[in-house]
Motif scaffolding. Structure first.
Motif, short mmCIF file in Angstrom:
data_model
loop_
_atom_site.label_atom_id
_atom_site.label_comp_id
_atom_site.label_asym_id
_atom_site.label_seq_id
_atom_site.Cartn_x
_atom_site.Cartn_y
_atom_site.Cartn_z
N GLU A 1 0.85 -1.19 0.00
CA GLU A 1 0.00 0.00 0.00
C GLU A 1 0.88 1.24 0.00
O GLU A 1 1.67 1.45 0.92
N VAL A 2 0.74 2.05 -1.03
CA VAL A 2 1.54 3.27 -1.15
C VAL A 2 0.80 4.42 -0.47
O VAL A 2 -0.37 4.68 -0.78
N GLU B 1 -4.26 6.68 3.80
CA GLU B 1 -4.44 5.25 4.04
C GLU B 1 -5.90 4.91 3.81
O GLU B 1 -6.78 5.44 4.49
N ASN B 2 -6.16 4.06 2.84
CA ASN B 2 -7.54 3.74 2.48
C ASN B 2 -8.11 2.70 3.44
O ASN B 2 -7.63 1.57 3.47
N PRO B 3 -9.15 3.04 4.22
CA PRO B 3 -9.72 2.07 5.16
C PRO B 3 -10.31 0.84 4.46
O PRO B 3 -10.42 -0.23 5.06
N LEU B 4 -10.65 0.98 3.19
CA LEU B 4 -11.16 -0.17 2.44
C LEU B 4 -10.09 -1.26 2.31
O LEU B 4 -10.40 -2.45 2.32
N VAL C 1 1.08 -6.76 4.80
CA VAL C 1 1.04 -5.54 3.98
C VAL C 1 2.27 -4.68 4.26
O VAL C 1 2.71 -4.55 5.39
N ILE C 2 2.84 -4.14 3.18
CA ILE C 2 3.95 -3.20 3.28
C ILE C 2 3.38 -1.80 3.09
O ILE C 2 2.81 -1.49 2.05
N LYS C 3 3.50 -0.97 4.11
CA LYS C 3 3.05 0.42 4.02
C LYS C 3 4.25 1.24 3.52
O LYS C 3 5.22 1.43 4.25
N VAL C 4 4.18 1.67 2.28
CA VAL C 4 5.27 2.43 1.67
C VAL C 4 4.96 3.92 1.77
O VAL C 4 4.05 4.42 1.10
N LEU C 5 5.70 4.63 2.61
CA LEU C 5 5.50 6.07 2.74
C LEU C 5 6.33 6.74 1.65
O LEU C 5 7.53 6.99 1.80
N ASN C 6 5.66 7.01 0.54
CA ASN C 6 6.33 7.62 -0.61
C ASN C 6 6.41 9.14 -0.43
O ASN C 6 5.71 9.71 0.40
N ILE D 1 -0.17 -4.02 -5.64
CA ILE D 1 0.13 -2.65 -5.20
C ILE D 1 -1.15 -1.83 -5.24
O ILE D 1 -1.90 -1.86 -6.22
N MET D 2 -1.41 -1.14 -4.14
CA MET D 2 -2.62 -0.33 -4.00
C MET D 2 -2.25 1.06 -3.51
O MET D 2 -1.15 1.28 -3.00
N GLY D 3 -3.18 1.95 -3.61
CA GLY D 3 -2.96 3.30 -3.11
C GLY D 3 -4.01 4.25 -3.65
O GLY D 3 -4.57 4.01 -4.73
N ILE D 4 -4.27 5.30 -2.91
CA ILE D 4 -5.22 6.30 -3.39
C ILE D 4 -4.58 7.07 -4.54
O ILE D 4 -3.38 6.95 -4.78
N PRO D 5 -5.37 7.86 -5.28
CA PRO D 5 -4.79 8.59 -6.42
C PRO D 5 -3.65 9.53 -6.02
O PRO D 5 -3.64 10.12 -4.95
N ASN D 6 -2.70 9.65 -6.94
CA ASN D 6 -1.64 10.66 -6.86
C ASN D 6 -0.66 10.49 -5.70
O ASN D 6 -0.09 11.46 -5.23
#
Length: 314
Positions: free
Chosen positions: A32-33, A43-46, A56-61, A122-127
Motif C-alpha cells: 500500500e503506497v 491510508e484507504n480504510p477499504l 502488507v507493506i506500508k510504503v511512505l512515498n 500494489i494499492m494506493g489512493i490517487p496521486n
C-alpha cells in the motif's frame, strides 16, 4: 469541528474495488503506497477490510517532501498493527524503490522456497506515486504517470522478472471521508482533482496548520516579518508579497491560495507533514462524537414525526 467535507468517488473506483476483492485471495503480499506527508489520510480504510490477514507493506512515498522526524514516528506507529511492515522512500532514489521487493521476499519466504513467484498487489489512493513506483520496479514504462489523480483506470499484472509478479490496481478513494480534516489534507496534497475542491477553503485550512506547526517556513518562504493572527490575514499577506493584487490594490485570495498549495506540493516550503498520530486520535474521537450527535438528532426527529403523525390521525 469542521463541517466541510471533500468527497470524490468516480464510478470507475467502485468497479476497481469489486475487482480487487476478487483478486486478493490469490495474493501473497499487499503493497500500500501512502503519502508520507499524510500517512493516515492517504491510508484507504477499504484496504484494511479487503486484505484480511495478508501481510502488507506500508510504503511512505514522497519522504523527501515530508518532515523526516515525523516520518520516523509514523513508521513506528503503523508497525504496531499486526502484519504491517512500514518503509519510507522517494522515487528519486532507485535503491530505495528496490527495497520494496526485498521486503516482499522477507514477508513471503515460503513462495521462494517453493520456487514460485511471489504474488504481490500494489494499492494506493490517487496521486501518491504508485505508477512511478511500478515503472521504477519494472525498469520500463508500464503504468501511466501524471500529476492529476486517477490516471490508472484498470487492473494489470506485471512480471518483474525477479521472482515477483505485481498486480497493479487503479487508485481508489473511499466513498465517504468521515474525518473532515483528512478531506482537506487530501485536497492540499493533490489526491483529489482541483475541480472537486474549493481552493480558498483548502488554503485557509492548510495555512492555519502551517502557522501553528511550521511558522518559520512560512516566514522564510514569503518573507514575512511576523505572522498575522488569522488565516485570512495570513493569506492576504502572502498574496501581497507575491503580487496577487486586483484593481484597487485588493489581494486576490484565489491566486494566493494557488501559490500556497502549489508550493506545498512542490516541496518549496521544505519537508512538511500535515498530521501526527496523536492529532489523528483526537480527531477520530471528535468524529465519533459528531456521528453520535447526528444519529441522536436523527432519531429525535424521527420520533417527533411519528408523534405528529399519530396526533393528526386522532
Amino acid at each position: 469541528m469542521i463541517n466541510n467535507k471533500i468527497q470524490w468517488f468516480p464510478g470507475h473506483m467502485h468497479k476497481a474495488r469489486k475487482e480487487i476483492e476478487e483478486v486478493v485471495p490469490k495474493i501473497d503480499v499487499i503493497i500500500e503506497v501512502l503519502d508520507a506527508r499524510i500517512p493516515f489520510s492517504s491510508e484507504n480504510p477499504l484496504i484494511r477490510t479487503l486484505r484480511g490477514d495478508k501481510p502488507v507493506i506500508k510504503v511512505l512515498n514522497k519522504r523527501d517532501l515530508a518532515d523526516p522526524a515525523m516520518t520516523d514516528i509514523w513508521m513506528a506507529h503503523l508497525e504496531q498493527e499486526q502484519g504491517v511492515s512500514a518503509m519510507a522512500i522517494t522515487t528519486q532514489q532507485q535503491s530505495e524503490v528496490n527495497r520494496i521487493m526485498e521486503r516482499c521476499r522477507a514477508l513471503a519466504p515460503h513462495r521462494e522456497a517453493m520456487g514460485k513467484n511471489i504474488r504481490s498487489m500494489i494499492m494506493g489512493i490517487p496521486n501518491v506515486g504508485k505508477s512511478t513506483i511500478i515503472n521504477s520496479l519494472a525498469g520500463r514504462v508500464i503504468a501511466k504517470t501524471g500529476n492529476q489523480p486517477a490516471v490508472t483506470r484498470q487492473q494489470q499484472r506485471i512480471n518483474l522478472q525477479n521472482g515477483v509478479v505485481l498486480s497493479d490496481t487503479p487508485g481508489i478513494l473511499w466513498p465517504k471521508v468521515e474525518n473532515p480534516h483528512s478531506g482537506f489534507r487530501l485536497a492540499a496534497t493533490g489526491a483529489v482533482k482541483d475541480t472537486a475542491m474549493d481552493y480558498d477553503e483548502v488554503a485557509f485550512y492548510t495555512v492555519e496548520y502551517l502557522a501553528s506547526a511550521y511558522p518559520e517556513r512560512l516566514q522564510e518562504r514569503y518573507q514575512l516579518d511576523d505572522l498575522p493572527e488569522t488565516e485570512i490575514e495570513l493569506m492576504e499577506a502572502i498574496g501581497a508579497k507575491r503580487g496577487c493584487l486586483r484593481a484597487g490594490g485588493r489581494v486576490d485570495i484565489h491566486k494566493a491560495s494557488e501559490i500556497l498549495l502549489h508550493d506545498l506540493r512542490a516541496g518549496a516550503l521544505g519537508g512538511i507533514t500535515l498530521e501526527a498520530p496523536d492529532m489523528i486520535e483526537t480527531e477520530l474521537v471528535q468524529v465519533e462524537e459528531e456521528t453520535a450527535r447526528r444519529e441522536a438528532e436523527k432519531a429525535a426527529n424521527k420520533e417527533a414525526r411519528r408523534k405528529r403523525y399519530l396526533k393528526n390521525k386522532r
